[in-house]
Scaffold this active site. Structure first.
Site, PDB file in Angstrom:
ATOM      1  N   CYS A 160     -13.375  18.431 -28.357  1.00  0.00           N
ATOM      2  CA  CYS A 160     -13.596  19.689 -28.656  1.00  0.00           C
ATOM      3  C   CYS A 160     -12.269  20.227 -29.469  1.00  0.00           C
ATOM      4  CB  CYS A 160     -14.100  20.473 -27.503  1.00  0.00           C
ATOM      5  SG  CYS A 160     -15.472  20.055 -26.814  1.00  0.00           S
TER       6      CYS A 160
HETATM    7  N1  LIG Z   1     -18.215  16.825 -23.678  1.00  0.00           N
HETATM    8  C1  LIG Z   1     -17.650  18.199 -23.917  1.00  0.00           C
HETATM    9  O1  LIG Z   1     -16.793  18.687 -22.954  1.00  0.00           O
HETATM   10  C2  LIG Z   1     -18.316  19.136 -24.857  1.00  0.00           C
HETATM   11  C3  LIG Z   1     -18.191  20.535 -24.565  1.00  0.00           C
HETATM   12  C4  LIG Z   1     -18.774  21.330 -25.567  1.00  0.00           C
HETATM   13  C5  LIG Z   1     -19.141  20.852 -26.423  1.00  0.00           C
HETATM   14  N2  LIG Z   1     -19.627  19.631 -26.721  1.00  0.00           N
HETATM   15  C6  LIG Z   1     -20.362  19.333 -28.194  1.00  0.00           C
HETATM   16  O2  LIG Z   1     -21.694  18.701 -27.552  1.00  0.00           O
HETATM   17  C7  LIG Z   1     -22.099  17.729 -28.534  1.00  0.00           C
HETATM   18  C8  LIG Z   1     -22.287  16.648 -27.673  1.00  0.00           C
HETATM   19  O3  LIG Z   1     -21.051  15.984 -26.938  1.00  0.00           O
HETATM   20  P1  LIG Z   1     -21.023  15.126 -25.753  1.00  0.00           P
HETATM   21  O4  LIG Z   1     -19.766  15.314 -25.315  1.00  0.00           O
HETATM   22  O5  LIG Z   1     -22.358  15.588 -24.874  1.00  0.00           O
HETATM   23  O6  LIG Z   1     -21.203  13.754 -26.381  1.00  0.00           O
HETATM   24  P2  LIG Z   1     -21.611  12.239 -25.841  1.00  0.00           P
HETATM   25  O7  LIG Z   1     -21.174  11.254 -26.601  1.00  0.00           O
HETATM   26  O8  LIG Z   1     -21.245  12.144 -24.256  1.00  0.00           O
HETATM   27  O9  LIG Z   1     -23.296  12.205 -25.680  1.00  0.00           O
HETATM   28  C9  LIG Z   1     -24.033  12.396 -26.988  1.00  0.00           C
HETATM   29  C10 LIG Z   1     -25.145  11.485 -26.648  1.00  0.00           C
HETATM   30  O10 LIG Z   1     -26.094  11.712 -27.601  1.00  0.00           O
HETATM   31  C11 LIG Z   1     -26.800  10.156 -28.042  1.00  0.00           C
HETATM   32  N3  LIG Z   1     -27.278  10.414 -29.549  1.00  0.00           N
HETATM   33  C12 LIG Z   1     -26.805   9.920 -30.564  1.00  0.00           C
HETATM   34  N4  LIG Z   1     -27.644  10.121 -31.761  1.00  0.00           N
HETATM   35  C13 LIG Z   1     -28.807  10.768 -31.316  1.00  0.00           C
HETATM   36  C14 LIG Z   1     -30.087  11.071 -31.752  1.00  0.00           C
HETATM   37  N5  LIG Z   1     -30.026  10.935 -33.004  1.00  0.00           N
HETATM   38  N6  LIG Z   1     -30.862  11.565 -30.918  1.00  0.00           N
HETATM   39  C15 LIG Z   1     -30.672  11.743 -29.560  1.00  0.00           C
HETATM   40  N7  LIG Z   1     -29.432  11.211 -28.756  1.00  0.00           N
HETATM   41  C16 LIG Z   1     -28.462  10.870 -29.817  1.00  0.00           C
HETATM   42  C17 LIG Z   1     -25.561   9.284 -27.855  1.00  0.00           C
HETATM   43  O11 LIG Z   1     -25.972   7.934 -27.759  1.00  0.00           O
HETATM   44  C18 LIG Z   1     -25.120  10.056 -26.759  1.00  0.00           C
HETATM   45  O12 LIG Z   1     -25.571   9.207 -25.329  1.00  0.00           O
HETATM   46  C19 LIG Z   1     -20.936  17.475 -29.471  1.00  0.00           C
HETATM   47  O13 LIG Z   1     -21.131  18.333 -30.595  1.00  0.00           O
HETATM   48  C20 LIG Z   1     -19.485  17.974 -28.894  1.00  0.00           C
HETATM   49  O14 LIG Z   1     -18.580  18.405 -29.546  1.00  0.00           O
HETATM   50  C21 LIG Z   1     -19.013  18.643 -25.966  1.00  0.00           C
END
Ligand SMILES: NC(=O)c1ccc[n+]([C@@H]2O[C@H](COP(=O)([O-])OP(=O)(O)OC[C@H]3O[C@@H](n4cnc5c(N)ncnc54)[C@H](O)[C@@H]3O)[C@@H](O)[C@H]2O)c1
Length: 433
Positions: A271
């Site tokens: 982030c």
């Molecule tokens: N991790 C955090 O602390 C956090 C906090 C706030 C916001 N975010 C935001 O949330 C979003 C997701 O982050 P995350 O940390 O959960 O990522 P992550 O990598 O942990 O998980 C994302 C998942 O999405 C899957 N994926 C990829 N393409 C896909 C598709 N076309 N359809 C369905 N699934 C698909 C991946 O295989 C993965 O398992 C990002 O935009 C991130 O910036 C993350």
């Protein structure tokens, strides 16, 4: 802005598909399942799907017991996109990384939207949660969701709701962290508010999707800029012989108008180092000028690991030692405390610098059994192992104050240590950043 706290009694029996079962999507899916939604976690990574369906969680904050309870409540994972055709609500939680050129890489948002577009049915509510620049929901996401041409913005309600999850936070989780929603239409905003209101205590209605998208970027840019402020101040404070940590403690006693940020080895995770770049890139691409605060914060925070390396060099130099061949122990190599996530961790550039100077690098981290940039296994399996590693090193660097570290013992056994978190007791040998 309107704050809603009422529940919609009809919605919690709906069928929900959460796309992306990572740090954001899995906790959301399980929370909704516990509320009564029939939840499918759609995830293209088949190994993740198999593990989840076998009852094994890959996310720090989710125990196998919680996953098991959600499964009993009806949760399952799937890589079959036809599940989307059955959904009343679809929430998209896919990664939004930076491209190699440093700009937004929306490939996974685009792919997810295209997959939805092939299967979505009239009456569905589709919410994007992935962090992105303002305008993405309207300009990138919605056209793909509606690409089939037989459904319009009144048939499929589309909204954005920024994710605020804070991995490892024992106080704030999905339920008690207020949720912002903004739809492409007023009806989409109300539908998104009603959906989240069934399992989140407070839902905040934004004027529209762009305002909801921008809210997330203000939050993360605020942190990025304020961390950069103290990371810049710590350098000249040290040169001036001023203890900035003590000054921040004093400033923090002001009961209004101040929020304390403390220096560190740099920013990490998915982030803080990434999201403000989405915004600055958007401003440059759309308007042709720079978002200077973000560019400056990036420059300062990106330089923090190099500053840590220079302080390590000074500590060795004071003892008549060169970095080349020095046994340097890094304690905690994740991007934040008490989690296993190493994405964008400042430990990587720090290690690269120290290794390029010829250091004999070691590390200890209870959450990281092996570490690729360093190419070795963690010495951490017990407090005694850490003690032994400390006795065997020339200098140590505390990068993360994991609760599993015995800080008093670390301070006692390190010959010399650089404390980048300001948590070690002020005994001889302990040096604050
Ligand atoms: N991790 C955090 O602390 C956090 C906090 C706030 C916001 N975010 C935001 O949330 C979003 C997701 O982050 P995350 O940390 O959960 O990522 P992550 O990598 O942990 O998980 C994302 C998942 O999405 C899957 N994926 C990829 N393409 C896909 C598709 N076309 N359809 C369905 N699934 C698909 C991946 O295989 C993965 O398992 C990002 O935009 C991130 O910036 C993350």
């Amino acid at each position: 802005m309107v704050v809603h706290e009422e529940l919609d009694p009809h919605m919690s029996s709906s069928r929900l598909v959460v796309m992306g079962q990572g740090y954001v999507g899995l906790p959301l899916a399980l929370r909704a399942a516990a509320t009564g939604f029939a939840v499918t976690g759609y995830e293209p990574n088949t190994a993740t799907v198999e593990a989840l369906n076998a009852g094994t969680s890959h996310i720090d904050d989710i125990s196998d017991e919680e996953l098991g309870a959600a499964k009993r409540a009806g949760y399952s994972a799937s890589s079959d996109p036809t599940v989307l055709a059955e959904a009343d609500v679809i929430v998209v939680c896919v990664p939004t990384p930076l491209s190699d050129a440093g700009g937004p890489d929306l490939t996974m948002v685009e792919t997810a939207a295209e997959t939805i577009g092939q299967h979505v049915q009239a009456g569905c509510l589709v919410i994007l949660e992935s962090t992105t620049y303002p305008g993405t929901t309207e300009e990138v996401f919605a056209p793909r969701v509606l690409a089939r041409g037989d459904l319009g913005a009144d048939d499929v309600l589309i909204a954005f709701s920024p994710e605020r999850i804070d991995p490892g936070n024992p106080t704030y989780g999905v339920k008690n962290t207020p949720k912002v929603v903004g739809g492409l239409t007023p009806a989409a905003t109300v539908a998104a508010k009603n959906f989240y209101g069934t399992f989140i205590d407070t839902v905040v209605e934004a004027k529209g999707a762009k305002e909801a998208e921008m809210a997330k970027l203000i939050e993360n840019t605020f942190r990025h800029v304020n961390i950069a402020l103290v990371n810049e101040m710590v350098r000249f404070s040290d040169d001036l012989g001023i203890d900035l940590w003590d000054a921040i403690n004093c400033a923090e006693t002001k009961p209004f108008g101040f929020m304390a940020f403390r220096p560190g080895p740099g920013v990490g995770g998915h982030c803080i180092p990434v999201d403000p770049s989405y915004l600055s890139h958007r401003v440059k691409a759309k308007l042709g000028y720079a978002f200077r605060m973000v560019e400056m914060a990036e420059e300062i925070n990106d330089a923090a690991p190099t500053y840590v390396a220079s302080r390590v060099w000074r500590l060795l130099n004071d003892r008549g030692l060169a970095v080349r061949g020095a046994r340097i122990l890094l304690l905690g190599v994740t991007y934040k405390a008490d989690i296993a996530d190493r994405r964008e961790s400042p430990a990587d550039p720090l290690a690269a610098t120290l290794l390029s100077w010829g250091a004999d690098l070691r590390y200890a981290d209870p959450f990281v059994p092996s570490w690729a940039p360093h190419g070795s296994e963690s010495v951490f399996s017990s407090a005694e192992d850490v003690e032994k590693a400390l006795k065997d090193c020339d200098v140590a660097v505390l990068l993360q104050s994991h609760a599993k570290f015995d800080l008093a013992s670390i301070a006692e056994h390190a010959p010399v240590i650089l404390d980048t978190r300001g948590v070690l007791p002020p005994v001889p040998g302990v040096n604050r950043l």
